[in-house]
Scaffold this motif. Structure first.
Motif, short mmCIF file in Angstrom:
data_model
loop_
_atom_site.label_atom_id
_atom_site.label_comp_id
_atom_site.label_asym_id
_atom_site.label_seq_id
_atom_site.Cartn_x
_atom_site.Cartn_y
_atom_site.Cartn_z
N VAL A 30 0.85 -1.19 0.00
CA VAL A 30 0.00 0.00 0.00
C VAL A 30 0.88 1.25 0.00
O VAL A 30 1.89 1.28 0.71
N LYS A 31 0.50 2.24 -0.81
CA LYS A 31 1.30 3.47 -0.87
C LYS A 31 0.77 4.51 0.13
O LYS A 31 -0.44 4.66 0.26
N GLY A 32 1.67 5.20 0.82
CA GLY A 32 1.24 6.27 1.72
C GLY A 32 0.99 5.75 3.12
O GLY A 32 1.05 4.55 3.39
N SER A 33 0.66 6.68 4.03
CA SER A 33 0.41 6.24 5.41
C SER A 33 -1.10 6.23 5.67
O SER A 33 -1.85 7.05 5.13
N ILE A 34 -1.51 5.29 6.49
CA ILE A 34 -2.94 5.07 6.71
C ILE A 34 -3.51 6.14 7.65
O ILE A 34 -3.02 6.33 8.76
N ALA A 35 -4.58 6.82 7.19
CA ALA A 35 -5.20 7.86 8.01
C ALA A 35 -6.47 7.34 8.69
O ALA A 35 -6.90 7.88 9.70
N GLY A 36 -7.08 6.29 8.15
CA GLY A 36 -8.31 5.78 8.77
C GLY A 36 -8.79 4.50 8.11
O GLY A 36 -8.51 4.26 6.93
N VAL A 37 -9.51 3.69 8.89
CA VAL A 37 -10.11 2.46 8.37
C VAL A 37 -11.54 2.43 8.90
O VAL A 37 -11.74 2.56 10.11
N ALA A 38 -12.53 2.28 8.01
CA ALA A 38 -13.92 2.29 8.48
C ALA A 38 -14.74 1.29 7.68
O ALA A 38 -14.49 1.09 6.49
N PRO A 39 -15.76 0.66 8.32
CA PRO A 39 -16.63 -0.28 7.59
C PRO A 39 -17.24 0.40 6.37
O PRO A 39 -17.53 1.61 6.41
N PHE A 40 -17.46 -0.35 5.32
CA PHE A 40 -17.90 0.24 4.05
C PHE A 40 -18.90 -0.67 3.35
O PHE A 40 -18.75 -1.89 3.34
N GLY A 41 -19.95 -0.07 2.75
CA GLY A 41 -20.87 -0.82 1.89
C GLY A 41 -21.91 -1.61 2.65
O GLY A 41 -22.01 -1.54 3.87
N SER A 42 -22.72 -2.39 1.89
CA SER A 42 -23.84 -3.09 2.50
C SER A 42 -23.90 -4.56 2.09
O SER A 42 -24.96 -5.15 2.00
N GLY A 43 -22.74 -5.16 1.79
CA GLY A 43 -22.71 -6.56 1.36
C GLY A 43 -23.17 -7.51 2.47
O GLY A 43 -23.00 -7.21 3.66
N LEU A 44 -23.74 -8.63 2.06
CA LEU A 44 -24.27 -9.57 3.04
C LEU A 44 -23.31 -10.72 3.34
O LEU A 44 -23.60 -11.58 4.15
N ILE A 45 -22.16 -10.73 2.66
CA ILE A 45 -21.30 -11.90 2.78
C ILE A 45 -19.91 -11.55 3.36
O ILE A 45 -19.54 -12.05 4.42
#
Ligand code: GN1
Ligand code: MG
Length: 366
Positions: free
Chosen positions: A13-28
């Motif tokens: 991964v390029k760059g430094s991580i600023a945040g991680v958050a749940p995303f989308g509405s998948g059921l699996i």
């Protein structure tokens, strides 16, 4: 809870991580958006692959890599300039593969987040027309893929198989719920022969399998700011199937006037405007390779997917909710009822669907 930062650091991964958050509405799968600091580095999508459902992760990723590679080559050959937004780009992990396993045995993968792209839970006719064209193009682009793709979930859209799972669930009645759903059981049985038509046609050698997406929910398309389709996402289920899969599952979600799990059945109807726009787009991009038997059965496909989803949700309800993510105890029952209501509405529109398809084909022939 897995240490997401540690998992991310195992990918290129390029760059430094600023945040991680749940995303989308998948059921699996579990999906997260990973934001990086600064404008010059892309953001990413991180996913934990549900390996109870996708048991052969090597096959899963090898299918996806073959498909994205093939589409990328096609786009390059066509002189496309916006390739990074038109096909998914998976990030390599330290092991050189596009996925890696954590110490708890979970499988993870990362892809570059497509900037300036949107997904929608509902679409207007104009967007549906673009979606129809895009899914037809997707099938057409993959029609000359030479590597054979595996079935990441065996018998995924095989209606006979889904009914046999339903019958097993009914017999076991693991959650003691069979008695309360008698009405739906009867309605499902009434239609079972007709709905297994695709499998019969295939056995008779009249209906081919082609490479399909097999999860063409409306929210699996990325649109740009102008409503043009950039690309199709969620490639886990790309595998050989009947073209009905992609045509039918889009309509199941896109032409439903309400959500897949709407409780107020009065709000659920099959929207003919969406049907017409999507069908026109699909026929324009797919007619060249479709057989008459495939075209003739498009109205059947529109009914098959609410039916199949009704059977799958009810099976999961009977099994005590072991497959789909649920938000409350009755969720799978609510989904079953909603899909059945949609099926009834599709059935009422059968003649109108057929005559629209005939009219569209005769206009195209001129
Ligand atoms: C699942 O992963 P997701 O949420 O896009 C399911 C589809 C169903 C859909 C119903 C692998 O899709 O087949 O149609 O839920 N995917 C799998 O919303 O079972
Ligand atoms: Mg999805």
């Amino acid at each position: 809870m897995a240490d997401l930062n540690k998992i991310i650091s195992g990918f290129d991964v390029k760059g430094s991580i600023a945040g991680v958050a749940p995303f989308g509405s998948g059921l699996i799968n579990d999906t997260y958006k990973v934001t990086t600091a600064g404008r010059e580095c892309p953001d990413y999508i991180l996913q934990r692959i549900n390996h109870n459902i996708f048991q052969d992760v090597d096959m899963l990723q090898s299918n996806i890599e073959a498909v994205t590679r093939h589409i990328r080559h096609k786009l390059e050959a066509a002189g496309e300039t916006d390739i990074e937004r038109k096909v998914l780009h998976f990030v390599k992990a330290g092991n050189g593969k596009t996925y890696s396993r954590d110490s708890e045995g979970n499988w993870w993968r990362m892809m570059v987040f497509i900037p300036g792209a949107h997904t929608y839970e509902t679409v207007n006719p104009e967007y549906s027309y673009c979606a129809g064209k895009a899914f037809g193009n997707f099938q057409s682009m993959l029609s000359d893929l030479e590597e054979p793709l595996g079935e990441t979930i065996p018998n995924f859209h095989n209606m006979e198989f889904r009914l046999s799972q339903f019958h097993d669930a009914l017999k076991a009645d693991a959650a003691g719920r069979a008695a309360e759903v008698r009405h739906y059981i009867t309605e499902i049985e009434k239609r079972s022969d007709e709905m297994c038509k695709a499998e019969r046609l295939h056995r008779e050698g009249r209906l081919p399998k082609r490479i399909c997406h097999c999860d063409t929910k409306v929210n699996n398309m990325m649109f740009d700011d102008k409503g043009e389709v950039l690309c199709v996402i969620d490639l886990d289920t790309v595998m050989p199937s009947y073209i009905f899969s992609d045509y039918g599952d889009f309509l199941r979600t896109g032409a439903n006037t309400a959500a897949e799990d709407e409780k107020d059945l009065g709000k659920i109807n099959f929207n003919m405007e969406i049907f017409e726009a999507f069908t026109k787009g699909y026929l324009e991009s797919a007619k060249a390779f479709l057989l008459p038997i495939e075209i003739e059965n498009l109205p059947y496909a529109a009914a098959l997917f609410p039916y199949m989803q009704c059977v799958r949700f009810l099976t999961d309800y009977l099994n005590g909710d072991t497959y789909y993510k649920i938000q409350y105890p009755e969720h799978n029952l609510v989904r079953t009822k909603a899909q059945f209501k949609l099926l009834q509405s599709v059935e009422e529109h059968n003649d109108r669907m057929r005559s629209f398809i005939d009219r569209t084909l005769s206009k195209m022939a001129k």
